[in-house]
Design an enzyme around this catalytic site. Structure first.
Site, PDB file in Angstrom:
ATOM      1  N   PHE A 171      -6.160 100.301  14.989  1.00 36.85           N
ATOM      2  CA  PHE A 171      -7.080  99.581  15.878  1.00 36.85           C
ATOM      3  C   PHE A 171      -8.176 100.461  16.464  1.00 36.85           C
ATOM      4  O   PHE A 171      -9.168  99.955  16.976  1.00 36.85           O
ATOM      5  CB  PHE A 171      -6.286  98.929  17.032  1.00 36.85           C
ATOM      6  N   LYS A 195      -6.611  95.739   4.796  1.00 34.19           N
ATOM      7  CA  LYS A 195      -6.012  95.042   5.933  1.00 34.19           C
ATOM      8  C   LYS A 195      -6.459  95.750   7.202  1.00 34.19           C
ATOM      9  O   LYS A 195      -5.994  96.845   7.520  1.00 34.19           O
ATOM     10  CB  LYS A 195      -4.489  95.051   5.870  1.00 34.19           C
ATOM     11  N   GLU A 198      -4.786  94.047  13.053  1.00 36.07           N
ATOM     12  CA  GLU A 198      -4.768  92.657  13.532  1.00 36.07           C
ATOM     13  C   GLU A 198      -5.323  92.581  14.957  1.00 36.07           C
ATOM     14  O   GLU A 198      -5.573  91.512  15.475  1.00 36.07           O
ATOM     15  CB  GLU A 198      -3.344  92.092  13.467  1.00 36.07           C
ATOM     16  N   ARG A 199      -5.539  93.778  15.570  1.00 37.06           N
ATOM     17  CA  ARG A 199      -6.026  93.773  16.943  1.00 37.06           C
ATOM     18  C   ARG A 199      -7.546  93.790  17.029  1.00 37.06           C
ATOM     19  O   ARG A 199      -8.111  93.541  18.084  1.00 37.06           O
ATOM     20  CB  ARG A 199      -5.443  94.976  17.688  1.00 37.06           C
ATOM     21  N   SER A 248      -0.004 104.937  13.229  1.00 35.25           N
ATOM     22  CA  SER A 248       1.032 105.669  13.954  1.00 35.25           C
ATOM     23  C   SER A 248       2.063 106.271  12.999  1.00 35.25           C
ATOM     24  O   SER A 248       2.189 105.861  11.846  1.00 35.25           O
ATOM     25  CB  SER A 248       1.732 104.717  14.922  1.00 35.25           C
ATOM     26  N   CYS A 303      -7.459 109.708  17.589  1.00 35.30           N
ATOM     27  CA  CYS A 303      -6.420 110.578  17.032  1.00 35.30           C
ATOM     28  C   CYS A 303      -6.809 112.035  17.194  1.00 35.30           C
ATOM     29  O   CYS A 303      -5.983 112.922  17.080  1.00 35.30           O
ATOM     30  CB  CYS A 303      -6.206 110.271  15.560  1.00 35.30           C
ATOM     31  N   GLU A 403       2.742 111.179  21.810  1.00 30.39           N
ATOM     32  CA  GLU A 403       1.302 110.923  21.813  1.00 30.39           C
ATOM     33  C   GLU A 403       1.067 109.806  22.829  1.00 30.39           C
ATOM     34  O   GLU A 403       1.645 108.721  22.696  1.00 30.39           O
ATOM     35  CB  GLU A 403       0.857 110.470  20.413  1.00 30.39           C
TER      36      GLU A 403
HETATM   37  P1  NAD Z   1      -0.193 101.291  14.149  1.00 26.79           P
HETATM   38  O1  NAD Z   1       0.660 102.157  13.303  1.00 26.79           O
HETATM   39  O2  NAD Z   1       0.460 100.476  15.200  1.00 26.79           O
HETATM   40  O3  NAD Z   1      -1.001 100.270  13.226  1.00 26.79           O
HETATM   41  C1  NAD Z   1      -1.688 100.714  12.059  1.00 26.79           C
HETATM   42  C2  NAD Z   1      -1.576  99.650  10.983  1.00 26.79           C
HETATM   43  O4  NAD Z   1      -0.211  99.552  10.552  1.00 26.79           O
HETATM   44  C3  NAD Z   1      -1.986  98.280  11.454  1.00 26.79           C
HETATM   45  O5  NAD Z   1      -2.758  97.679  10.442  1.00 26.79           O
HETATM   46  C4  NAD Z   1      -0.675  97.567  11.702  1.00 26.79           C
HETATM   47  O6  NAD Z   1      -0.753  96.193  11.439  1.00 26.79           O
HETATM   48  C5  NAD Z   1       0.277  98.234  10.751  1.00 26.79           C
HETATM   49  N1  NAD Z   1       1.641  98.380  11.309  1.00 26.79           N
HETATM   50  C6  NAD Z   1       1.969  98.689  12.583  1.00 26.79           C
HETATM   51  N2  NAD Z   1       3.298  98.819  12.706  1.00 26.79           N
HETATM   52  C7  NAD Z   1       3.832  98.582  11.499  1.00 26.79           C
HETATM   53  C8  NAD Z   1       5.160  98.602  10.978  1.00 26.79           C
HETATM   54  N3  NAD Z   1       6.208  98.877  11.760  1.00 26.79           N
HETATM   55  N4  NAD Z   1       5.328  98.312   9.689  1.00 26.79           N
HETATM   56  C9  NAD Z   1       4.286  98.054   8.901  1.00 26.79           C
HETATM   57  N5  NAD Z   1       3.005  98.043   9.327  1.00 26.79           N
HETATM   58  C10 NAD Z   1       2.777  98.309  10.602  1.00 26.79           C
HETATM   59  O7  NAD Z   1      -1.330 102.231  14.759  1.00 26.79           O
HETATM   60  P2  NAD Z   1      -2.419 101.824  15.833  1.00 26.79           P
HETATM   61  O8  NAD Z   1      -1.758 101.695  17.172  1.00 26.79           O
HETATM   62  O9  NAD Z   1      -3.248 100.724  15.344  1.00 26.79           O
HETATM   63  O10 NAD Z   1      -3.334 103.138  15.823  1.00 26.79           O
HETATM   64  C11 NAD Z   1      -3.106 104.244  16.653  1.00 26.79           C
HETATM   65  C12 NAD Z   1      -2.384 105.350  15.923  1.00 26.79           C
HETATM   66  O11 NAD Z   1      -3.141 105.720  14.776  1.00 26.79           O
HETATM   67  C13 NAD Z   1      -2.255 106.617  16.740  1.00 26.79           C
HETATM   68  O12 NAD Z   1      -0.992 107.174  16.513  1.00 26.79           O
HETATM   69  C14 NAD Z   1      -3.339 107.508  16.194  1.00 26.79           C
HETATM   70  O13 NAD Z   1      -3.121 108.896  16.349  1.00 26.79           O
HETATM   71  C15 NAD Z   1      -3.311 107.129  14.763  1.00 26.79           C
HETATM   72  N6  NAD Z   1      -4.568 107.462  14.116  1.00 26.79           N
HETATM   73  C16 NAD Z   1      -4.576 108.540  13.305  1.00 26.79           C
HETATM   74  C17 NAD Z   1      -5.750 108.927  12.718  1.00 26.79           C
HETATM   75  C18 NAD Z   1      -5.804 110.121  11.830  1.00 26.79           C
HETATM   76  O14 NAD Z   1      -6.764 110.259  11.096  1.00 26.79           O
HETATM   77  N7  NAD Z   1      -4.802 110.992  11.860  1.00 26.79           N
HETATM   78  C19 NAD Z   1      -6.927 108.198  12.946  1.00 26.79           C
HETATM   79  C20 NAD Z   1      -6.867 107.082  13.776  1.00 26.79           C
HETATM   80  C21 NAD Z   1      -5.662 106.723  14.353  1.00 26.79           C
END
Ligand code: NAD
Length: 518
Positions: A171, A195, A198-199, A248, A303, A403
């Site tokens: 997101f 994809k 969703e947020r 994440s 991140c 984090e």
């Molecule tokens: P998230 O993992 O909750 O969601 C990311 C994607 O995965 C979304 O599309 C979501 O629908 C899907 N998802 C979430 N939980 C899932 C599960 N249990 N099973 C399958 N799919 C799932 O992450 P977020 O909260 O949207 O983003 C923040 C996180 O992303 C932070 O940890 C941040 O550090 C990380 N991030 C990392 C980078 C990088 O380049 N290292 C860049 C941006 C964000």
């Protein structure tokens, strides 16, 4: 008969304030270059983080819609996969122009759905646009090699696209991260199922529309929506050959394991805990303002946010300057002209951040600046957290071990740069780090010894421009080919070698030269 806000380019609504939307319309899928209303039975409500008023409903795409996306991409690949790199380059040239021309519109979709400030949202678009601009040069990285291996015989190596590939996005950068994949997929001749989070899917939807206008053929970019069901579909669909995930740790580890077990390539950029070292010889003003921007900007939801400050020796006194500067930051709705940071993404996220601060206080941390009760004037219902600084922090405290992903800076004091380096290296994450010093020798030693993928020297958020790649390492990355740059091109291509003989008179001799020795 489509009554969605994405039904055509002209019906996109681009708000410029947080005023309640009178008739929120549902987000459709983008299939075969058309916006298709979903027949979903499950919907995810998306609220403006500054007001908690409904912006749109995002579907949990149905199995039929998900299958239709892959059918569309697989069909498109039959022709798109055979186009020349030069013709695809023209599409990306057009896309870069369109993204630049529509930057404010993209930014407005980000502010209303994600919450960051308008200026920061434009930065989100710009950093993605730079990936697209660099991808215009991808034909350079797609060149093959050729060698004469015997008289009259040569071997050529080509880089060919994989086919249908997928991207699963987080997101926090709703434009930049889709743009980590869309231009690379187009450049390499792959067809993409994306994809968005969703947020906040709005920016990705509009980028897909811009890609269509740029000349991306139907089926080359498809957008589906939802949560776990959609992710599981992508993980298990055999026609999808590769997955680019950013998000994440928990989701990423699951996606990496199940995706690779199913024989797919997976690149996964994950969570982080980025440390910043202050050395006493640093330029104090530059260091302080850099830390304030990198810790609290985007409400800490980057991140690459600098979330841990490691003060060496007397620089622990500089924390007072940081607290003073952080107090002056204005936290408000992202469309407000004077807002420095906006709300966090959700009520749950705000509550989690407050819980972490509460628990860390009990665990012995000192609250030098407390943002728990922050109220943003005019936004009584938003998910606002004020800049927060915790000092006396140690590993084992929740605020250090997790984090936080909020506007919270935790401070650790050490005596020497060596101690700082060892401390940082003991942390499992390796996304990024920074050091502030005027000493070339100290900086050089640090850059050699530090175990983090992206190192800044007097630079707070050292994400390199996309002629390089995004190079987080340790627990912050799973896979072996990084996003964009040369690695991004390699991730989405596979080799083919062709060995040919075009000489008949001494073919026998050549043949013996390549026979397995007996
Ligand atoms: P998230 O993992 O909750 O969601 C990311 C994607 O995965 C979304 O599309 C979501 O629908 C899907 N998802 C979430 N939980 C899932 C599960 N249990 N099973 C399958 N799919 C799932 O992450 P977020 O909260 O949207 O983003 C923040 C996180 O992303 C932070 O940890 C941040 O550090 C990380 N991030 C990392 C980078 C990088 O380049 N290292 C860049 C941006 C964000």
């Amino acid at each position: 008969t489509r009554s969605t806000r994405f039904a055509s380019t002209y019906k996109f609504s681009f708000p410029d304030s947080h005023a309640k939307i009178a008739n929120p319309v549902d987000t459709p899928a983008f299939l075969n270059n058309e916006f298709v209303p979903s027949k979903a039975s499950k919907w995810i409500e998306l609220y403006d983080p500054a007001t908690n008023e409904l912006v749109t409903r995002v579907p949990q795409s149905t199995q039929e819609e998900l299958t239709a996306a892959v059918d569309s991409a697989a069909e498109a690949f039959k022709t798109f996969g055979k186009t020349t790199a030069i013709s695809r380059q023209q599409i990306i040239f057009n896309l870069t122009r369109l993204v630049r021309e529509n930057m404010d519109k993209l930014a407005s979709l980000i502010v209303i759905e994600q919450g960051k400030t308008f200026a920061d949202a434009k930065g989100d678009v710009l950093r993605g646009l730079q990936v697209a601009e660099a991808a215009c040069g991808a034909p350079q990285d797609l060149t093959g090699t050729v060698l004469e291996v015997s008289k009259g015989m040569e071997t050529r190596m080509y880089r060919e696209p994989l086919g249908v590939v997928a991207a699963i996005c987080p997101f926090n950068f709703p434009a930049m991260i889709p743009l980590w994949s869309i231009p690379i997929a187009l450049a390499t001749g792959n067809c993409l199922i994306l994809k968005p989070s969703e947020r906040d899917p709005g920016a990705a939807m509009f980028i897909a529309e811009l890609a269509r206008q740029a000349g991306a053929p139907a089926g080359t970019i498809n957008i589906v929506h939802g949560q776990h069901e959609t992710v599981d579909f992508i993980l298990d669909e055999p026609r999808i050959k590769a997955i680019s995930f950013v998000g994440s740790d928990k989701a990423g580890k699951y996606i990496y394991e199940r995706g690779t077990a199913n024989g797919k390539r997976v690149q996964a950029n994950l969570g982080a805990k980025n440390h910043c070292v202050l050395v006493p010889d640093a330029n104090r003003n530059h260091a302080v303002s850099s830390v304030v921007g990198a810790a609290f900007g985007a409400a800490g939801q980057r991140c690459m946010a600098l979330s841990v400050l490691v003060t060496v020796g007397q620089t622990k006194e500089w924390v007072n300057d940081i607290v003073d500067a952080a107090k002056k930051l204005k936290v408000s709705g992202g469309f407000e002209k004077d807002a420095d940071l906006g709300p966090v993404i959700s009520k749950q996220s705000k509550q989690r951040i407050i819980d972490i601060i509460n628990q860390s206080e009990k665990e012995g941390a000192t609250i030098a600046l407390d943002g728990r009760q922050y109220t943003a004037e005019g936004y009584p219902n938003g998910n606002f957290v004020g800049p927060t600084v915790l000092t006396g922090v140690k590993p084992g405290m929740r605020c250090y071990d997790e984090e936080i992903f909020g506007p919270v800076l935790v401070v650790v004091d050490v005596d020497t740069v060596e101690e700082a380096t060892d401390f940082i290296n003991a942390n499992p994450y390796g996304n990024g780090t920074a050091i502030f010093t005027q000493s070339g020798a100290i900086a050089y030693q640090f850059q050699r010894d530090i175990e983090a993928g992206q190192v800044g020297i007097n630079v707070p958020i050292p994400v390199p421009l996309p002629m390089f790649s995004f190079t987080g390492n340790k627990k912050s990355f799973l896979g072996d080919a990084n996003f964009y740059g040369k690695s991004g091109t390699y991730f989405l291509t596979q080799y083919k070698t062709v060995t040919s003989l075009w000489r008949s008179e001494d073919a026998k001799q050549v043949e013996s030269a390549v026979n397995m020795p007996t």
